[in-house]
Design a protein around this motif. Structure first.
Motif, PDB file in Angstrom:
ATOM      1  N   ALA A 142       0.823  -1.204   0.000  1.00 47.70           N
ATOM      2  CA  ALA A 142       0.000   0.000   0.000  1.00 47.70           C
ATOM      3  C   ALA A 142       0.858   1.256   0.000  1.00 47.70           C
ATOM      4  CB  ALA A 142      -0.935   0.003   1.207  1.00 47.70           C
ATOM      5  N   ALA A 143       2.013   1.178   0.659  1.00 45.91           N
ATOM      6  CA  ALA A 143       2.897   2.343   0.724  1.00 45.91           C
ATOM      7  C   ALA A 143       3.536   2.661  -0.613  1.00 45.91           C
ATOM      8  CB  ALA A 143       3.988   2.102   1.779  1.00 45.91           C
ATOM      9  N   VAL A 144       3.765   1.653  -1.453  1.00 50.91           N
ATOM     10  CA  VAL A 144       4.585   1.873  -2.644  1.00 50.91           C
ATOM     11  C   VAL A 144       3.808   1.958  -3.949  1.00 50.91           C
ATOM     12  CG1 VAL A 144       5.060  -0.574  -3.159  1.00 50.91           C
ATOM     13  CG2 VAL A 144       6.758   1.155  -3.722  1.00 50.91           C
ATOM     14  N   VAL A 145       2.673   1.264  -4.084  1.00 49.48           N
ATOM     15  CA  VAL A 145       2.065   1.097  -5.396  1.00 49.48           C
ATOM     16  C   VAL A 145       1.550   2.407  -5.995  1.00 49.48           C
ATOM     17  CG1 VAL A 145       0.112   0.076  -6.625  1.00 49.48           C
ATOM     18  CG2 VAL A 145       1.552  -1.344  -5.190  1.00 49.48           C
ATOM     19  N   ALA A 146       0.694   3.122  -5.262  1.00 46.27           N
ATOM     20  CA  ALA A 146       0.168   4.372  -5.804  1.00 46.27           C
ATOM     21  C   ALA A 146       1.268   5.400  -6.055  1.00 46.27           C
ATOM     22  CB  ALA A 146      -0.911   4.938  -4.878  1.00 46.27           C
ATOM     23  N   PRO A 147       2.222   5.598  -5.127  1.00 46.16           N
ATOM     24  CA  PRO A 147       3.293   6.558  -5.396  1.00 46.16           C
ATOM     25  C   PRO A 147       4.173   6.200  -6.592  1.00 46.16           C
ATOM     26  CG  PRO A 147       3.125   6.163  -3.046  1.00 46.16           C
ATOM     27  CD  PRO A 147       2.223   5.163  -3.719  1.00 46.16           C
ATOM     28  N   VAL A 148       4.474   4.922  -6.792  1.00 43.21           N
ATOM     29  CA  VAL A 148       5.361   4.587  -7.908  1.00 43.21           C
ATOM     30  C   VAL A 148       4.661   4.807  -9.245  1.00 43.21           C
ATOM     31  CG1 VAL A 148       4.884   2.095  -8.219  1.00 43.21           C
ATOM     32  CG2 VAL A 148       7.168   2.989  -8.633  1.00 43.21           C
ATOM     33  N   THR A 149       3.355   4.531  -9.306  1.00 37.86           N
ATOM     34  CA  THR A 149       2.605   4.798 -10.531  1.00 37.86           C
ATOM     35  C   THR A 149       2.569   6.289 -10.822  1.00 37.86           C
ATOM     36  OG1 THR A 149       1.204   2.863 -10.129  1.00 37.86           O
ATOM     37  CG2 THR A 149       0.376   4.502 -11.673  1.00 37.86           C
ATOM     38  N   ALA A 150       2.287   7.089  -9.791  1.00 38.17           N
ATOM     39  CA  ALA A 150       2.244   8.537  -9.974  1.00 38.17           C
ATOM     40  C   ALA A 150       3.618   9.082 -10.352  1.00 38.17           C
ATOM     41  CB  ALA A 150       1.748   9.200  -8.694  1.00 38.17           C
ATOM     42  N   THR A 151       4.675   8.526  -9.772  1.00 37.20           N
ATOM     43  CA  THR A 151       6.038   8.984 -10.069  1.00 37.20           C
ATOM     44  C   THR A 151       6.395   8.734 -11.523  1.00 37.20           C
ATOM     45  OG1 THR A 151       6.759   8.623  -7.783  1.00 37.20           O
ATOM     46  CG2 THR A 151       8.467   8.654  -9.462  1.00 37.20           C
ATOM     47  N   VAL A 152       6.027   7.572 -12.029  1.00 39.59           N
ATOM     48  CA  VAL A 152       6.294   7.265 -13.438  1.00 39.59           C
ATOM     49  C   VAL A 152       5.579   8.258 -14.347  1.00 39.59           C
ATOM     50  CG1 VAL A 152       5.823   5.595 -15.274  1.00 39.59           C
ATOM     51  CG2 VAL A 152       6.790   4.823 -13.103  1.00 39.59           C
ATOM     52  N   LEU A 153       4.303   8.516 -14.069  1.00 39.21           N
ATOM     53  CA  LEU A 153       3.537   9.444 -14.904  1.00 39.21           C
ATOM     54  C   LEU A 153       4.086  10.859 -14.817  1.00 39.21           C
ATOM     55  CD1 LEU A 153      -0.073   8.180 -14.113  1.00 39.21           C
ATOM     56  CD2 LEU A 153       1.153   7.917 -16.266  1.00 39.21           C
ATOM     57  N   ALA A 154       4.443  11.291 -13.607  1.00 42.86           N
ATOM     58  CA  ALA A 154       4.902  12.658 -13.419  1.00 42.86           C
ATOM     59  C   ALA A 154       6.293  12.901 -13.992  1.00 42.86           C
ATOM     60  CB  ALA A 154       4.891  13.009 -11.928  1.00 42.86           C
ATOM     61  N   SER A 155       7.115  11.863 -14.080  1.00 41.25           N
ATOM     62  CA  SER A 155       8.478  12.032 -14.573  1.00 41.25           C
ATOM     63  C   SER A 155       8.558  12.001 -16.091  1.00 41.25           C
ATOM     64  CB  SER A 155       9.387  10.943 -13.991  1.00 41.25           C
ATOM     65  OG  SER A 155       8.948   9.652 -14.376  1.00 41.25           O
ATOM     66  N   ALA A 156       7.435  11.707 -16.767  1.00 44.00           N
ATOM     67  CA  ALA A 156       7.401  11.680 -18.227  1.00 44.00           C
ATOM     68  C   ALA A 156       6.845  12.997 -18.758  1.00 44.00           C
ATOM     69  CB  ALA A 156       6.532  10.525 -18.714  1.00 44.00           C
ATOM     70  N   PRO A 157       7.285  13.433 -19.945  1.00 49.49           N
ATOM     71  CA  PRO A 157       6.695  14.631 -20.555  1.00 49.49           C
ATOM     72  C   PRO A 157       5.201  14.433 -20.783  1.00 49.49           C
ATOM     73  CG  PRO A 157       8.700  13.956 -21.710  1.00 49.49           C
ATOM     74  CD  PRO A 157       8.355  12.853 -20.757  1.00 49.49           C
ATOM     75  N   ASP A 158       4.450  15.537 -20.803  1.00 50.27           N
ATOM     76  CA  ASP A 158       3.000  15.452 -20.961  1.00 50.27           C
ATOM     77  C   ASP A 158       2.600  14.649 -22.186  1.00 50.27           C
ATOM     78  OD1 ASP A 158       2.588  16.867 -18.698  1.00 50.27           O
ATOM     79  OD2 ASP A 158       2.001  18.730 -19.668  1.00 50.27           O
ATOM     80  N   HIS A 159       3.299  14.861 -23.309  1.00 51.77           N
ATOM     81  CA  HIS A 159       2.887  14.202 -24.541  1.00 51.77           C
ATOM     82  C   HIS A 159       3.227  12.715 -24.553  1.00 51.77           C
ATOM     83  CE1 HIS A 159       7.063  15.416 -25.224  1.00 51.77           C
ATOM     84  NE2 HIS A 159       7.143  14.492 -26.156  1.00 51.77           N
ATOM     85  N   HIS A 160       3.950  12.237 -23.529  1.00 45.74           N
ATOM     86  CA  HIS A 160       4.254  10.807 -23.414  1.00 45.74           C
ATOM     87  C   HIS A 160       3.585  10.183 -22.192  1.00 45.74           C
ATOM     88  CE1 HIS A 160       6.805  10.560 -26.790  1.00 45.74           C
ATOM     89  NE2 HIS A 160       7.885  11.109 -26.277  1.00 45.74           N
ATOM     90  N   ALA A 161       2.607  10.885 -21.577  1.00 42.31           N
ATOM     91  CA  ALA A 161       2.006  10.380 -20.339  1.00 42.31           C
ATOM     92  C   ALA A 161       1.327   9.035 -20.549  1.00 42.31           C
ATOM     93  CB  ALA A 161       1.005  11.398 -19.792  1.00 42.31           C
ATOM     94  N   GLY A 162       0.588   8.893 -21.662  1.00 45.23           N
ATOM     95  CA  GLY A 162      -0.088   7.633 -21.921  1.00 45.23           C
ATOM     96  C   GLY A 162       0.884   6.502 -22.165  1.00 45.23           C
ATOM     97  N   VAL A 163       1.937   6.761 -22.953  1.00 41.09           N
ATOM     98  CA  VAL A 163       2.947   5.738 -23.214  1.00 41.09           C
ATOM     99  C   VAL A 163       3.655   5.356 -21.917  1.00 41.09           C
ATOM    100  CG1 VAL A 163       5.071   5.228 -24.461  1.00 41.09           C
ATOM    101  CG2 VAL A 163       3.268   6.527 -25.582  1.00 41.09           C
ATOM    102  N   ALA A 164       3.926   6.352 -21.071  1.00 44.17           N
ATOM    103  CA  ALA A 164       4.609   6.080 -19.802  1.00 44.17           C
ATOM    104  C   ALA A 164       3.801   5.124 -18.933  1.00 44.17           C
ATOM    105  CB  ALA A 164       4.869   7.385 -19.055  1.00 44.17           C
ATOM    106  N   SER A 165       2.486   5.328 -18.874  1.00 46.14           N
ATOM    107  CA  SER A 165       1.654   4.431 -18.072  1.00 46.14           C
ATOM    108  C   SER A 165       1.641   3.030 -18.672  1.00 46.14           C
ATOM    109  CB  SER A 165       0.232   4.976 -17.951  1.00 46.14           C
ATOM    110  OG  SER A 165      -0.426   4.979 -19.201  1.00 46.14           O
TER     111      SER A 165
END
Length: 486
Positions: free
Chosen positions: A362-385
């Motif tokens: 519970a501590a890691v799953v939501a933050p790691v998903t958000a971190t991946v999305l936030a660290s990618a450029p906006d135009h690659h957000a879908g590909v990043a997920s």
């Protein structure tokens, strides 16, 4: 566009929950049914590996390109095709008369899952008004999470009520209802400027992953080596392609790279433990299918209760410490599960490990998903997920390919409680080490990544990733042009 609270909104939400929930349920149900499948077919460990890995291989290989198909050819159309495909292949699984047929049907089922999995989130994003999308995604996540929570219990009941075959056949009425609702209530949408999906990249990646997995399962170093070469070729194709399936520049961001390495290690450990836990409980501790399914329910309940809070904490204070401590706590929970041995009571031998394991997850799953999305450029957000989802599933796939042989479970050894327990306890140590390494790597995460990220209406926020603890993070592939226009 559809407004929240209208009858049509409820039907669209129900359609996405039925489809994605069916795929999530199937993953947990099959795990519970595995010992009965092995007993009926006198299956070896390798047979069981292929029953699991055939599905995961198709899903992990195709999920990136499948999301692009929805953007180009119609999200509802591809979603419906995926649901129908999943339903038909579930029927083939349910009537399989031997292991090869079941494995082939499971591969087909994985193809269907790849087509429908990105579609649920894509339909919500394209169907609801902008101001209502976050609420719709949150409702979908929570209700789909309930499906994941009850999956092991439902699976145990179905297996005990008649046969493991019912675990597959139950998908047929669900798929039929989902298709009816989709055709009646879900509007069609597509990206008119979406490019052609990169089929060459998808083919090279799928072949490489198949050879690598097959070589590891069958312990053929030549085949595994060919798979590794193909995966290197996949990387070369991405670098040289004008329209890569996985843009190489994403991995130039250290936080994106580290977060995905952490995802790989944690989901590899998670995938190995969850499958072997069911075998250990039924084979060594004598649990019924229903009891073994119920044993892991506290894990998903804790995920449902705490993931939203965990995501909000990461958003406020930064994700680094949760990404460091979460995997370490997961590792400690795995080591505690070594007490799940013959003669152990559930309250003292199983539950403590499950609870600690769940708190770390519970501590890691939501933050790691958000971190991946936030660290990618906006135009690659879908590909990043999509990349993060594929990485998670590939981790589980390769763990199940390697782990049984690494801990000495060969042939029908898993049916011997003493051998099974020895392998189980060794596997827990290996998985705990992998998870803890993931936590150490998280030191390299930029703690400002979420605070610096712009408000993203189109991607799940940290607190909305409620159901992605066991199967994988949510995914949707979108083109940059679509993102920009929205």
């Amino acid at each position: 566009m559809i407004a929240w609270g209208t009858p049509r909104a409820r039907w669209v939400l129900a359609t996405t929950i039925l489809g994605s929930g069916m795929a999530m349920l199937d993953g947990t149900i099959v795990n519970v049914a595995l010992p009965r499948i092995g007993a009926e077919f006198t299956a070896s460990v390798t047979d069981l590996q292929w029953i699991l890995n055939g599905y995961m291989l198709a899903l992990a290989s195709l999920i990136l390109v499948a999301g692009s198909l929805g953007d180009r050819f119609g999200r509802r159309r591809v979603y419906v095709i995926g649901v129908v495909w999943f339903g038909v292949s579930s029927l083939l699984c349910g009537v399989a008369w031997d292991v090869p047929m079941l494995v082939a049907a499971r591969v087909l089922q994985g193809v269907g899952a790849a087509l429908l999995t990105p579609g649920a989130l894509a339909i919500l994003q394209s169907s609801f008004n902008r101001e209502d999308r976050s609420r719709a995604i949150g409702a979908w996540s929570g209700l789909a999470g309930v499906a994941t929570a009850i999956g092991p219990f439902v699976g145990g009941l179905l297996v005990q009520a008649w046969s493991w075959r019912l675990a597959f056949l139950v998908n047929l009425p669900v798929a039929a209802l989902c298709v009816f609702l989709a055709l009646r209530f879900v509007p069609e949408s597509q990206d008119d400027e979406a490019g052609h999906p990169n089929y060459l990249s998808a083919l090279v990646g799928a072949v490489g992953l198949a050879l690598l997995t097959g070589g590891l399962v069958e312990q053929s170093y030549l085949v595994a080596g060919l798979g590794l070469v193909a995966m290197i070729a996949f990387g070369v194709v991405q670098v040289r392609s004008h329209d890569p399936l996985v843009p190489p520049e994403l991995f130039r961001n250290r936080t994106f790279l580290v977060a995905n390495l952490l995802t790989f290690l944690v989901y590899a450990a998670l995938g190995g433990v969850m499958v072997l836990l069911v075998l250990q409980l039924q084979v060594s501790l004598g649990y019924s299918p229903t009891a073994s399914g119920l044993a892991s329910v506290p894990l998903t309940i804790i995920m449902l209760l705490l993931s939203s809070t965990s995501g909000k904490i990461a958003q406020r204070y930064g994700p680094r410490w949760q990404l460091i401590l979460g995997p370490i706590v997961i590792g400690i929970g795995m080591l505690l599960l070594r007490n799940a041995a013959p003669g152990a009571a559930y309250l003292t031998g199983v539950l403590p490990g499950v609870l600690v394991f769940a708190l770390g997850l519970a501590a890691v799953v939501a933050p790691v998903t958000a971190t991946v999305l936030a660290s990618a450029p906006d135009h690659h957000a879908g590909v990043a997920s999509g990349v993060n989802n594929a990485v998670a599933r590939t981790g589980s796939l390769l763990a199940m390919a390697v782990l049984p042989a690494a801990v000495g479970l060969m042939g029908e050894d898993y049916t011997n409680p003493a051998v099974m327990t020895s392998g189980w306890q060794m596997a827990l140590v290996l998985c705990a080490v992998a998870s803890i390494i993931g936590g150490v790597l998280a030191i390299g995460v930029d703690n400002r990544v979420l605070a610096a990220a712009p408000d993203q209406q189109e991607a799940p926020h940290p607190g909305e990733c409620l159901h992605c603890g066991v199967e994988g993070p949510p995914t949707h592939i979108r083109s940059g042009g679509e993102k920009a226009r929205q």
